[in-house]
Design an enzyme around this catalytic site. Structure first.
Site, mmCIF file in Angstrom:
data_model
loop_
_atom_site.group_PDB
_atom_site.id
_atom_site.type_symbol
_atom_site.label_atom_id
_atom_site.label_comp_id
_atom_site.label_asym_id
_atom_site.label_seq_id
_atom_site.Cartn_x
_atom_site.Cartn_y
_atom_site.Cartn_z
ATOM 1 N N GLY A 61 38.660 38.237 34.526
ATOM 2 C CA GLY A 61 37.964 38.645 33.306
ATOM 3 C C GLY A 61 38.745 39.792 32.713
ATOM 4 O O GLY A 61 38.796 40.871 33.296
ATOM 5 N N HIS A 62 39.420 39.538 31.604
ATOM 6 C CA HIS A 62 40.272 40.565 30.990
ATOM 7 C C HIS A 62 39.636 40.993 29.668
ATOM 8 O O HIS A 62 39.459 40.186 28.764
ATOM 9 C CB HIS A 62 41.688 40.021 30.766
ATOM 10 C CG HIS A 62 42.383 39.683 32.054
ATOM 11 N ND1 HIS A 62 43.654 39.189 32.117
ATOM 12 C CD2 HIS A 62 41.974 39.797 33.343
ATOM 13 C CE1 HIS A 62 43.993 39.012 33.387
ATOM 14 N NE2 HIS A 62 42.984 39.362 34.145
ATOM 15 N N ASP A 74 40.829 44.149 38.009
ATOM 16 C CA ASP A 74 40.100 44.926 36.993
ATOM 17 C C ASP A 74 40.742 46.271 36.688
ATOM 18 O O ASP A 74 40.052 47.235 36.322
ATOM 19 C CB ASP A 74 38.631 45.138 37.417
ATOM 20 C CG ASP A 74 37.907 43.829 37.648
ATOM 21 O OD1 ASP A 74 38.216 42.860 36.937
ATOM 22 O OD2 ASP A 74 37.051 43.775 38.552
ATOM 23 N N LYS A 82 44.441 45.170 33.152
ATOM 24 C CA LYS A 82 45.644 44.371 32.856
ATOM 25 C C LYS A 82 45.601 43.809 31.442
ATOM 26 O O LYS A 82 46.611 43.792 30.749
ATOM 27 C CB LYS A 82 45.779 43.213 33.857
ATOM 28 C CG LYS A 82 45.966 43.669 35.290
ATOM 29 C CD LYS A 82 45.967 42.496 36.241
ATOM 30 C CE LYS A 82 44.628 41.818 36.359
ATOM 31 N NZ LYS A 82 43.544 42.601 36.921
ATOM 32 N N GLN A 132 43.785 39.096 38.802
ATOM 33 C CA GLN A 132 43.433 39.686 40.108
ATOM 34 C C GLN A 132 44.338 40.901 40.390
ATOM 35 O O GLN A 132 44.766 41.557 39.465
ATOM 36 C CB GLN A 132 43.531 38.646 41.238
ATOM 37 C CG GLN A 132 42.478 37.558 41.197
ATOM 38 C CD GLN A 132 42.687 36.522 40.136
ATOM 39 O OE1 GLN A 132 43.709 35.878 40.083
ATOM 40 N NE2 GLN A 132 41.710 36.313 39.281
HETATM 41 P P1 GDP Z 1 41.460 43.490 33.931
HETATM 42 O O1 GDP Z 1 40.742 42.402 34.642
HETATM 43 O O2 GDP Z 1 42.515 44.131 34.750
HETATM 44 O O3 GDP Z 1 42.001 43.079 32.582
HETATM 45 O O4 GDP Z 1 40.377 44.628 33.657
HETATM 46 P P2 GDP Z 1 38.837 44.410 33.176
HETATM 47 O O5 GDP Z 1 38.825 44.064 31.731
HETATM 48 O O6 GDP Z 1 38.114 43.510 34.099
HETATM 49 O O7 GDP Z 1 38.256 45.847 33.445
HETATM 50 C C1 GDP Z 1 38.778 46.984 32.863
HETATM 51 C C2 GDP Z 1 37.685 47.639 31.996
HETATM 52 O O8 GDP Z 1 38.096 48.956 31.670
HETATM 53 C C3 GDP Z 1 37.486 46.937 30.654
HETATM 54 O O9 GDP Z 1 36.130 47.044 30.270
HETATM 55 C C4 GDP Z 1 38.381 47.727 29.712
HETATM 56 O O10 GDP Z 1 37.912 47.692 28.364
HETATM 57 C C5 GDP Z 1 38.208 49.108 30.262
HETATM 58 N N1 GDP Z 1 39.349 50.000 30.071
HETATM 59 C C6 GDP Z 1 40.678 49.710 30.155
HETATM 60 N N2 GDP Z 1 41.406 50.837 30.014
HETATM 61 C C7 GDP Z 1 40.521 51.847 29.827
HETATM 62 C C8 GDP Z 1 40.655 53.253 29.656
HETATM 63 O O11 GDP Z 1 41.742 53.829 29.631
HETATM 64 N N3 GDP Z 1 39.475 53.968 29.550
HETATM 65 C C9 GDP Z 1 38.252 53.381 29.581
HETATM 66 N N4 GDP Z 1 37.172 54.165 29.469
HETATM 67 N N5 GDP Z 1 38.101 52.064 29.736
HETATM 68 C C10 GDP Z 1 39.222 51.309 29.870
HETATM 69 P P1 IMO Z 2 40.799 40.167 37.194
HETATM 70 O O1 IMO Z 2 41.918 39.302 36.694
HETATM 71 C C1 IMO Z 2 38.402 41.633 40.499
HETATM 72 C C2 IMO Z 2 37.796 38.931 43.884
HETATM 73 C C3 IMO Z 2 36.369 38.468 44.108
HETATM 74 C C4 IMO Z 2 36.390 38.299 45.625
HETATM 75 C C5 IMO Z 2 37.773 37.738 45.887
HETATM 76 C C6 IMO Z 2 37.826 36.226 46.004
HETATM 77 O O2 IMO Z 2 39.694 40.329 36.218
HETATM 78 O O3 IMO Z 2 41.325 41.463 37.725
HETATM 79 P P2 IMO Z 2 37.688 34.241 44.222
HETATM 80 O O4 IMO Z 2 36.599 33.874 43.260
HETATM 81 O O5 IMO Z 2 38.993 34.552 43.574
HETATM 82 O O6 IMO Z 2 37.836 33.287 45.348
HETATM 83 O O7 IMO Z 2 37.162 35.623 44.904
HETATM 84 O O8 IMO Z 2 38.578 38.160 44.782
HETATM 85 N N1 IMO Z 2 38.329 38.681 42.524
HETATM 86 C C7 IMO Z 2 38.450 39.631 41.590
HETATM 87 N N2 IMO Z 2 38.101 40.938 41.603
HETATM 88 N N3 IMO Z 2 39.033 41.125 39.428
HETATM 89 C C8 IMO Z 2 39.417 39.840 39.404
HETATM 90 O O9 IMO Z 2 40.161 39.305 38.404
HETATM 91 C C9 IMO Z 2 39.102 39.012 40.511
HETATM 92 N N4 IMO Z 2 39.310 37.709 40.803
HETATM 93 C C10 IMO Z 2 38.846 37.525 42.044
HETATM 94 O O10 IMO Z 2 35.451 39.434 43.694
HETATM 95 O O11 IMO Z 2 36.299 39.561 46.239
HETATM 96 MG MG MG Z 3 38.821 41.882 35.241
#
Ligand code: GDP
Ligand code: IMO
Ligand code: MG
Length: 438
Positions: free
Chosen positions: A40-41, A13, A16, A225
């Protein structure tokens, strides 16, 4: 050398998806190499918020072909749901733009049931998985019992394999005292999905290597991840079951290291983690001293904004803490980052002081690297340096030198502590809310 790999430098999270979106405009191919719909991106484009779980973030750009690589574990029913959602929004998800590796493994309802049963059995020691069946699917892959996407080509054989997989899972579920699956109920949606997905099935390693050879295509590998969740390099057993770090891209797509010229680590300007396992710089959001709780609440947000720290896949509140440069330095080593992309700098605005952990103390010793053992990581006490915060809203800033001096100093300290420079700093979730440095 036309391959760029982007991986998460922390516990997932990190942002990416938005980092990939930034570079995807000039990519010919965007490819996921590991994990499944545990990812979840989030991408914010105009007024639309896209939450992608299986499909690479390049789908939002007209030109890029999107690949789901052999290292992934794919739930075919959920993949189709995601494709349908994107198609309804007007995006092209035809087989010309989306290719699914014949060698990727499939997630079946058996894996999902086993994931839940195992977590339940672990009780308070649960990993806190996303319950998407990821661990059991990789277990079947390594145990040579898995079903691969290419097997969806022959519906009869595929149906037989599904029935056999469900029979085997039912034995385990029964021994665990869990309800059993009814194969006649759970297989039809998979067979229907198989029929629709057949045109997408591709030998993606061959496709990528052909594109590299014939048109020197620019390939962008989208990590899921994060390094600290890597089954080898993370805080085992509180990890996922794949290799989300750089090495996973080579295996999970099938190309050699000689093609790679950039490896970008995405790191949040602070730390978050969702699920169980040690997190040395975690701030107590419930019972900490009032100052600590206030910082934790500031970092997490209330949930009113989509970018607040609540899981994209599960909705779970994320644990939050100060930036951990010990972990980040380790990630830089494990991945061989050429650059960092630092996200969510805007969230630090308004905190009087900021802390960065630059070492740990464990059993009277000072460490500048994380211990391998999860219990030792849990016992390690972070050693902090304290920096002055800034009050200005930075979300409209697009030039590095316009950032408050304290923000530039914060970034410089991160770079010094890790030995890698930040090429991009994001200051908000929108596509253009970023500062790219020369
Ligand atoms: P990922 O799994 O690495 O793609 O990240 P996620 O989407 O799960 O979580 C990142 C969250 O931060 C998302 O809701 C993005 O929209 C948000 N985000 C990313 N970059 C920024 C930033 O520079 N500022 C803020 N406020 N939110 C951001
Ligand atoms: P993105 O791509 C954050 C974490 C789960 C748990 C561990 C194992 O959005 O960054 P799993 O279901 O993979 O067997 O769970 O890994 N986990 C993540 N945490 N972002 C993710 O993906 C994750 N994918 C798995 O919360 O701790
Ligand atoms: Mg994510």
């Amino acid at each position: 050398m036309p391959i760029t790999i982007i991986t998460g430098a922390q516990w997932g999270d990190e942002g990416k998806g938005r980092a990939v979106d930034w570079l995807a405009a000039s990519a010919d191919v965007v490819a996921r190499f590991g994990g499944g719909d545990n990812a979840g991106h989030t991408l914010y484009v105009g007024d639309d918020v896209f939450k992608l779980h299986l499909i690479p973030s390049g789908i939002l750009h007209d030109r890029a072909v999107n690949v789901l690589g052999n290292g992934m574990v794919i739930n075919p029913v959920n993949l189709l749901k995601e494709m349908d959602t994107l198609a309804a929004l007007g995006l092209d998800v035809s087989p010309e733009r989306l290719k699914v590796s014949t060698r990727a493994h499939l997630i079946t309802p058996a894996h999902i049931a086993l994931d839940a049963a195992k977590e339940q059995k672990l009780g308070e020691n649960a990993i806190g998985t996303t319950l998407r069946g990821i661990g059991p699917a990789y277990l079947d892959k390594a145990g040579r019992n898995g079903i691969r996407a290419g097997e969806m080509r022959d519906l009869e054989v595929f149906g037989d394999k599904l029935h056999a997989a469900i029979r085997a899972a039912n034995q385990t579920l029964s021994a665990m005292g869990q309800p059993l699956l009814n194969a006649d109920e759970v297989t039809p949606p998979l067979l229907q999905a198989a029929e629709r997905l057949r045109p997408y099935l591709t030998d993606t390693a061959r496709y990528i290597n052909r594109r590299l050879r014939e048109d020197r295509a620019q390939i962008l590998c989208e990590g899921a991840q994060g390094t600290l969740l890597d089954v080898d390099h993370g805080s085992y057993p509180f990890v996922t079951s794949s290799n989300p770090s750089t090495g996973g891209a080579l295996i999970g797509l099938g190309f050699g290291p000689t093609h790679v010229n950039r490896v970008i680590g995405v790191a949040k300007a602070f730390s978050t983690r969702v699920g169980g396992g040690p997190m040395p710089t975690e701030l107590d959001i419930e019972d900490g001293d009032p100052a600590e709780t206030a910082v934790a609440r500031h970092l997490r947000g209330t949930g009113a904004n989509f970018w607040d720290e609540f899981g994209t896949t599960t909705g779970r509140p994320r644990r939050v803490g100060w930036l951990d440069a010990v972990m980040l330095r380790y990630s830089c080593d494990v991945n061989g980052y050429t650059d960092l992309a630092l996200t969510k700098l805007d969230i630090l605005s308004g905190l009087d002081e900021l802390k960065i952990a630059y070492a740990y103390e464990l059993d009277g010793e000072r460490l500048d690297y994380p211990p391998a053992n999860a219990d030792d990581i849990a016992r390690a006490r972070p050693v902090y340096e304290t920096l002055t915060g800034w009050s200005e809203d930075v979300s409209a800033i697009r030039r590095y030198h316009k950032l408050p001096e304290e923000a530039r100093y914060y970034i410089r300290r991160v770079e010094e502590l890790c030995g890698v420079s930040a090429i991009m700093v994001s200051v908000g979730p929108e596509r253009d809310q970023l500062i790219v440095r020369d």
